[in-house]
Design an enzyme around this catalytic site. Structure first.
Site, PDB file in Angstrom:
ATOM      1  N   LYS A  53      26.493 -53.757   9.128  1.00  0.00           N
ATOM      2  CA  LYS A  53      27.097 -53.181  10.452  1.00  0.00           C
ATOM      3  C   LYS A  53      26.030 -52.676  11.287  1.00  0.00           C
ATOM      4  CE  LYS A  53      31.983 -52.206   9.456  1.00  0.00           C
ATOM      5  NZ  LYS A  53      32.728 -51.166   9.259  1.00  0.00           N
ATOM      6  N   ALA A 104      32.240 -44.619   9.162  1.00  0.00           N
ATOM      7  CA  ALA A 104      33.651 -44.666   9.553  1.00  0.00           C
ATOM      8  C   ALA A 104      34.184 -43.285  10.538  1.00  0.00           C
ATOM      9  CB  ALA A 104      34.464 -44.894   8.186  1.00  0.00           C
ATOM     10  N   ALA A 141      31.087 -37.913   7.569  1.00  0.00           N
ATOM     11  CA  ALA A 141      29.789 -38.007   8.769  1.00  0.00           C
ATOM     12  C   ALA A 141      29.284 -39.428   8.695  1.00  0.00           C
ATOM     13  CB  ALA A 141      29.049 -36.922   8.727  1.00  0.00           C
ATOM     14  N   ASP A 188      36.764 -50.663  14.697  1.00  0.00           N
ATOM     15  CA  ASP A 188      37.463 -49.595  13.663  1.00  0.00           C
ATOM     16  C   ASP A 188      38.218 -48.561  14.458  1.00  0.00           C
ATOM     17  OD1 ASP A 188      36.444 -51.185  11.572  1.00  0.00           O
ATOM     18  OD2 ASP A 188      34.403 -49.999  11.696  1.00  0.00           O
ATOM     19  N   THR A 201      30.653 -56.770   7.732  1.00  0.00           N
ATOM     20  CA  THR A 201      30.916 -55.692   6.906  1.00  0.00           C
ATOM     21  C   THR A 201      29.735 -55.021   6.302  1.00  0.00           C
ATOM     22  OG1 THR A 201      32.558 -54.420   5.355  1.00  0.00           O
ATOM     23  CG2 THR A 201      31.722 -56.751   4.771  1.00  0.00           C
ATOM     24  N   SER A 245      36.579 -58.514  -0.470  1.00  0.00           N
ATOM     25  CA  SER A 245      37.056 -58.089   0.832  1.00  0.00           C
ATOM     26  C   SER A 245      38.471 -58.685   0.998  1.00  0.00           C
ATOM     27  CB  SER A 245      36.175 -58.851   1.742  1.00  0.00           C
ATOM     28  OG  SER A 245      36.910 -58.880   3.254  1.00  0.00           O
TER      29      SER A 245
HETATM   30  P1  ATR Z   1      30.959 -45.062   5.451  1.00  0.00           P
HETATM   31  O1  ATR Z   1      30.074 -45.957   6.493  1.00  0.00           O
HETATM   32  O2  ATR Z   1      31.858 -45.931   4.871  1.00  0.00           O
HETATM   33  O3  ATR Z   1      31.637 -43.952   6.259  1.00  0.00           O
HETATM   34  P2  ATR Z   1      28.708 -43.686   4.602  1.00  0.00           P
HETATM   35  O4  ATR Z   1      28.102 -43.708   5.772  1.00  0.00           O
HETATM   36  O5  ATR Z   1      28.208 -43.868   2.972  1.00  0.00           O
HETATM   37  O6  ATR Z   1      29.743 -44.363   4.318  1.00  0.00           O
HETATM   38  O7  ATR Z   1      29.458 -42.213   4.393  1.00  0.00           O
HETATM   39  C1  ATR Z   1      29.933 -41.592   3.527  1.00  0.00           C
HETATM   40  C2  ATR Z   1      30.657 -40.215   3.765  1.00  0.00           C
HETATM   41  O8  ATR Z   1      31.054 -40.005   2.545  1.00  0.00           O
HETATM   42  C3  ATR Z   1      29.729 -39.196   4.043  1.00  0.00           C
HETATM   43  O9  ATR Z   1      30.415 -38.211   4.809  1.00  0.00           O
HETATM   44  C4  ATR Z   1      29.401 -38.541   2.557  1.00  0.00           C
HETATM   45  O10 ATR Z   1      29.022 -37.114   2.601  1.00  0.00           O
HETATM   46  P3  ATR Z   1      27.440 -36.803   2.917  1.00  0.00           P
HETATM   47  O11 ATR Z   1      27.089 -36.926   4.423  1.00  0.00           O
HETATM   48  O12 ATR Z   1      27.317 -35.403   2.564  1.00  0.00           O
HETATM   49  O13 ATR Z   1      26.578 -37.945   1.995  1.00  0.00           O
HETATM   50  C5  ATR Z   1      30.664 -38.559   1.925  1.00  0.00           C
HETATM   51  N1  ATR Z   1      30.500 -38.620   0.489  1.00  0.00           N
HETATM   52  C6  ATR Z   1      30.616 -39.761  -0.263  1.00  0.00           C
HETATM   53  N2  ATR Z   1      30.291 -39.153  -1.440  1.00  0.00           N
HETATM   54  C7  ATR Z   1      30.756 -38.070  -1.566  1.00  0.00           C
HETATM   55  C8  ATR Z   1      30.704 -37.226  -2.606  1.00  0.00           C
HETATM   56  N3  ATR Z   1      30.612 -37.101  -3.761  1.00  0.00           N
HETATM   57  N4  ATR Z   1      31.124 -35.649  -2.224  1.00  0.00           N
HETATM   58  C9  ATR Z   1      31.289 -35.630  -0.877  1.00  0.00           C
HETATM   59  N5  ATR Z   1      31.152 -36.322   0.083  1.00  0.00           N
HETATM   60  C10 ATR Z   1      30.948 -37.632  -0.158  1.00  0.00           C
END
Ligand code: ATR
Length: 276
Positions: A67, A134, A131, A104, A63, A16
């Protein structure tokens, strides 16, 4: 004034940048206090939150992966944290009640305005990629300042549908292969794609004109493949380092009583901790 304690609770936490960031401000404002990395495993979250007041902490940041899980332990949840379903900042009030907020989105908007002062011209042509947690914070922030007709792109379309319906935000939803951009758009990557060790985000950007804008929440590397491709097409670009700095401002003010400044000196100090 007594010695003030805060920190960031997560698992793992060693990577971090928040201790460096708050340490900079503590020194700058001559505050007697400390901001510590707090390595807390998921199964110890409840005990760690109870321990905060016992140890005299003013609060802390929360974090990954806590969260969402921390919400049941919060006495006063802000409206936006409730809506987003996540908390990143905790603080105790004078009566000892634990407040939880999600800063955020506020940090995102503050940095977006700093990097692209005219971004509001793009209010009706914003594209959010992702989605996850973040994306939720970013979407709520954009919607609350009047953005409409937002386009959400995500690998898993159903997840984007659930997100928008949960948040009560109408959006056009499509997969990452979508390429129907308005020529003048603001693109925002909220996914981890492009982060060090992750595959790149590859979109078909050909429909975009050079006066479009591209913002990536990822800041390590400073220029992701998505930002590099956008820049090569003439777009102005920004990464999420500034968002990290701005989201930290409200927490520092709650714990240490000073509203800290995000300035070029801080940006340079934080950049120095990242590989080029
Ligand atoms: P955070 O809380 O940091 O936003 P998360 O909830 O794990 O993390 O969300 C990760 C995002 O990155 C999602 O939109 C995910 O897409 P999916 O909803 O289809 O899983 C996207 N993401 C992560 N790895 C991916 C990959 N290899 N290809 C496409 N999208 C990816």
């Amino acid at each position: 004034m007594s010695f003030i304690l805060s920190g960031v609770m997560g698992w793992p936490i060693a990577h971090s940048l928040s201790p460096r960031l708050h340490g900079f401000w503590l020194k700058k404002y001559g505050i007697e206090g400390a901001y510590l990395p707090l390595a807390v495993k998921p199964e110890n979250l409840s005990a760690a939150i109870s321990g905060l007041s016992a140890l005299g902490f003013s609060g802390c940041n929360i974090t990954v992966p806590h969260k969402e899980a921390v919400i049941p332990f919060v006495d006063e949840l802000s409206a936006r944290a409730k809506r987003i379903g996540a908390v990143n900042t905790l603080w105790f009030d004078a009566a000892g009640r634990l407040h939880g907020d999600c800063t955020d989105g506020e940090g995102f908007l503050a940095d977006l305005s700093a990097v692209f002062p005219d971004w509001k011209e793009f209010k009706d042509s914003v594209v959010v990629i992702g989605a996850g947690g973040a994306a939720r914070a970013v979407l709520v922030a954009l919607h609350d300042v009047g953005c409409r007709n937002i386009i959400v792109l995500n690998r898993t379309r159903e997840r984007a549908e659930v997100m928008c319906s949960d948040l009560g935000i109408e959006a056009h939803i499509a997969g990452l292969d979508w390429s129907g951009f308005s020529p003048r758009s603001l693109l925002i990557n909220t996914t981890s794609l492009g982060m060090k060790g992750q595959p790149p985000l590859t979109l078909d950007l050909r429909a975009l004109s050079a006066d479009s804008l591209a913002y990536d929440l990822v800041y390590n590397p400073a220029e992701t493949p998505f930002l590099a491709a956008s820049r090569q097409q003439g777009l102005a670009t920004g990464n999420g380092l500034g968002m990290l700095l701005h989201q930290a401002v409200p927490g520092f003010e709650h714990w240490f009583g000073v509203r800290p400044e995000v300035d070029d000196e801080l940006r340079a100090y934080m950049k120095a901790a990242l590989p080029c």
